[in-house]
Design an enzyme around this catalytic site. Sequence first.
Site, PDB file in Angstrom:
ATOM      1  N   ARG A   1      -8.110 -20.687  -2.228  1.00  8.73           N
ATOM      2  CA  ARG A   1      -7.076 -20.377  -1.251  1.00  8.73           C
ATOM      3  C   ARG A   1      -5.946 -21.375  -1.383  1.00  8.73           C
ATOM      4  O   ARG A   1      -6.178 -22.586  -1.270  1.00  8.73           O
ATOM      5  CB  ARG A   1      -7.643 -20.423   0.172  1.00  8.73           C
ATOM      6  CG  ARG A   1      -6.609 -20.084   1.245  1.00  8.73           C
ATOM      7  CD  ARG A   1      -7.231 -20.071   2.651  1.00  8.73           C
ATOM      8  NE  ARG A   1      -6.229 -19.694   3.650  1.00  8.73           N
ATOM      9  CZ  ARG A   1      -5.389 -20.547   4.240  1.00  8.73           C
ATOM     10  NH1 ARG A   1      -5.425 -21.827   3.944  1.00  8.73           N
ATOM     11  NH2 ARG A   1      -4.516 -20.109   5.133  1.00  8.73           N
TER      12      ARG A   1
ATOM     13  N   LYS B   1       6.480  -2.146   1.790  1.00  9.82           N
ATOM     14  CA  LYS B   1       5.323  -1.561   2.483  1.00  9.82           C
ATOM     15  C   LYS B   1       4.101  -2.472   2.357  1.00  9.82           C
ATOM     16  O   LYS B   1       3.164  -2.204   1.602  1.00  9.82           O
ATOM     17  CB  LYS B   1       5.034  -0.155   1.930  1.00  9.82           C
ATOM     18  CG  LYS B   1       4.164   0.703   2.847  1.00  9.82           C
ATOM     19  CD  LYS B   1       4.224   2.150   2.446  1.00  9.82           C
ATOM     20  CE  LYS B   1       3.157   3.006   3.113  1.00  9.82           C
ATOM     21  NZ  LYS B   1       3.279   3.107   4.572  1.00  9.82           N
TER      22      LYS B   1
ATOM     23  N   TYR C   1       0.833  -1.203   0.000  1.00 13.29           N
ATOM     24  CA  TYR C   1       0.000   0.000   0.000  1.00 13.29           C
ATOM     25  C   TYR C   1       0.865   1.249   0.000  1.00 13.29           C
ATOM     26  O   TYR C   1       2.089   1.189   0.195  1.00 13.29           O
ATOM     27  CB  TYR C   1      -0.953  -0.015   1.201  1.00 13.29           C
ATOM     28  CG  TYR C   1      -0.316   0.307   2.544  1.00 13.29           C
ATOM     29  CD1 TYR C   1       0.562  -0.583   3.150  1.00 13.29           C
ATOM     30  CD2 TYR C   1      -0.595   1.514   3.194  1.00 13.29           C
ATOM     31  CE1 TYR C   1       1.140  -0.286   4.378  1.00 13.29           C
ATOM     32  CE2 TYR C   1      -0.017   1.812   4.427  1.00 13.29           C
ATOM     33  CZ  TYR C   1       0.846   0.914   5.009  1.00 13.29           C
ATOM     34  OH  TYR C   1       1.416   1.215   6.213  1.00 13.29           O
TER      35      TYR C   1
ATOM     36  N   ARG D   1       8.227   4.153  -4.774  1.00 17.83           N
ATOM     37  CA  ARG D   1       8.323   3.141  -3.712  1.00 17.83           C
ATOM     38  C   ARG D   1       7.320   2.006  -3.944  1.00 17.83           C
ATOM     39  O   ARG D   1       7.622   0.838  -3.704  1.00 17.83           O
ATOM     40  CB  ARG D   1       8.105   3.768  -2.336  1.00 17.83           C
ATOM     41  CG  ARG D   1       8.324   2.742  -1.214  1.00 17.83           C
ATOM     42  CD  ARG D   1       8.257   3.354   0.165  1.00 17.83           C
ATOM     43  NE  ARG D   1       6.965   3.956   0.427  1.00 17.83           N
ATOM     44  CZ  ARG D   1       6.696   4.715   1.490  1.00 17.83           C
ATOM     45  NH1 ARG D   1       7.655   4.982   2.366  1.00 17.83           N
ATOM     46  NH2 ARG D   1       5.506   5.224   1.664  1.00 17.83           N
TER      47      ARG D   1
ATOM     48  N   GLU E   1      11.900   2.005  14.317  1.00 21.42           N
ATOM     49  CA  GLU E   1      11.051   3.102  13.846  1.00 21.42           C
ATOM     50  C   GLU E   1       9.785   3.130  14.680  1.00 21.42           C
ATOM     51  O   GLU E   1       9.643   2.344  15.617  1.00 21.42           O
ATOM     52  CB  GLU E   1      10.722   2.925  12.357  1.00 21.42           C
ATOM     53  CG  GLU E   1      10.067   1.588  12.032  1.00 21.42           C
ATOM     54  CD  GLU E   1       9.926   1.297  10.534  1.00 21.42           C
ATOM     55  OE1 GLU E   1       9.901   2.240   9.726  1.00 21.42           O
ATOM     56  OE2 GLU E   1       9.830   0.109  10.199  1.00 21.42           O
TER      57      GLU E   1
ATOM     58  N   LEU F   1      11.066   0.958   7.125  1.00 21.02           N
ATOM     59  CA  LEU F   1      10.491   1.467   5.884  1.00 21.02           C
ATOM     60  C   LEU F   1      11.275   2.705   5.447  1.00 21.02           C
ATOM     61  O   LEU F   1      11.630   3.550   6.276  1.00 21.02           O
ATOM     62  CB  LEU F   1       9.020   1.846   6.088  1.00 21.02           C
ATOM     63  CG  LEU F   1       8.331   2.223   4.782  1.00 21.02           C
ATOM     64  CD1 LEU F   1       8.089   0.991   3.913  1.00 21.02           C
ATOM     65  CD2 LEU F   1       7.027   2.946   5.028  1.00 21.02           C
TER      66      LEU F   1
HETATM   67  N1  PLP Z   1       7.677   3.509   8.982  1.00 14.36           N
HETATM   68  C1  PLP Z   1       6.550   2.776   8.974  1.00 14.36           C
HETATM   69  C2  PLP Z   1       6.538   1.459   9.660  1.00 14.36           C
HETATM   70  C3  PLP Z   1       5.398   3.260   8.332  1.00 14.36           C
HETATM   71  O1  PLP Z   1       4.271   2.523   8.335  1.00 14.36           O
HETATM   72  C4  PLP Z   1       5.431   4.540   7.716  1.00 14.36           C
HETATM   73  C5  PLP Z   1       4.247   5.082   7.033  1.00 14.36           C
HETATM   74  O2  PLP Z   1       3.217   4.475   6.953  1.00 14.36           O
HETATM   75  C6  PLP Z   1       6.613   5.274   7.767  1.00 14.36           C
HETATM   76  C7  PLP Z   1       7.726   4.722   8.398  1.00 14.36           C
HETATM   77  C8  PLP Z   1       6.711   6.634   7.147  1.00 14.36           C
HETATM   78  O3  PLP Z   1       6.770   6.557   5.743  1.00 14.36           O
HETATM   79  P1  PLP Z   1       6.261   7.732   4.818  1.00 14.36           P
HETATM   80  O4  PLP Z   1       7.012   8.949   5.216  1.00 14.36           O
HETATM   81  O5  PLP Z   1       6.591   7.280   3.450  1.00 14.36           O
HETATM   82  O6  PLP Z   1       4.790   7.864   5.075  1.00 14.36           O
END
Ligand code: PLP
Length: 284
Positions: A99, A148, A31, A50, A180, A204
């Site tokens: 499935r 993501k 997503y 991305r 994070e 991420l």
């Molecule tokens: N880290 C995680 C785990 C996230 O889910 C997100 C955003 O959803 C981010 C960092 C920040 O990413 P972005 O700046 O691309 O929204």
Amino acid sequence: RTVYVNGEYLPESEASISIFDRGFLFADAVYEVTSVLDGKLIDFEGHAVRLKRSLDELDIVQPCSMDELLEIHRKLVELNGIDEGLVYLQVTRGSDGDRDFVFPAADTKPSLVLFTQNKPGLADSPAAQKGAKIISIDDIRWGRRDIKTVQLLYPSMGKMMAKKAGCDDAWLVEDGYVTEGTSNNAYFVKNGKIVTRPLSNDILHGITRKAVLRMAAEAQMEIEERLFTIDEAKEADEAFTTSASAFVMPVVEIDGVALGDGTPGPIAKRLREIYLDESRKAAI
Ligand code: PLP
């Protein structure tokens, strides 16, 4: 609300996806969330690039071209009259009608879903004026956090643990180091220097992170990308997080320890202002 599903713009009540869709059965999906300010998209290209990378890493077919994606984003923003808010996009591997752990044939059509979320006051958020209170929790997510995916159960549980503790969000800690936030990248500031974890498969690669670090460097701020512990962050002068949905969010407390005077710090506030200002100018 009008939503987009596999080529059609529909009222949300009429939109549907197969119960066999692998996004539903296996969280086999990726997503993106793109913010909207003044009815325009913030850093659309970063999110589109991305998305392509996430899809490539998982061998999910790209559902349409970048130009078509932009058009869908813009049309939904217009149809739903979004001035400030978010566009959510999800691509799943689709389904062949049953499935099975084994992926369906490579030519199986992916599912593409987009919807908007209207968030008036996103830029002038009271939450950002107050700053966020953070708890730290173990990072028990899988090892490809650079992709993501929609596997968001643990981050969602982390948010609930924070709420239960009277806080706003959680930072995740692995092998003693902060990775994070549940849905954002994490930073602290000590003696004027911004510290954040370097990019790897462990976090991420935030689109907002990239933009904010560029803007911080342009503003002659000192940046160090390195591993850091939660104790270091607790002893910091200030801290903040970045994400497309909350921009730059000051952090005022970690595990019950107030940072600085317990209010949003000057660097976080300044970066939020710079980010909002520059992003608005570059929005498309
Ligand atoms: N880290 C995680 C785990 C996230 O889910 C997100 C955003 O959803 C981010 C960092 C920040 O990413 P972005 O700046 O691309 O929204």
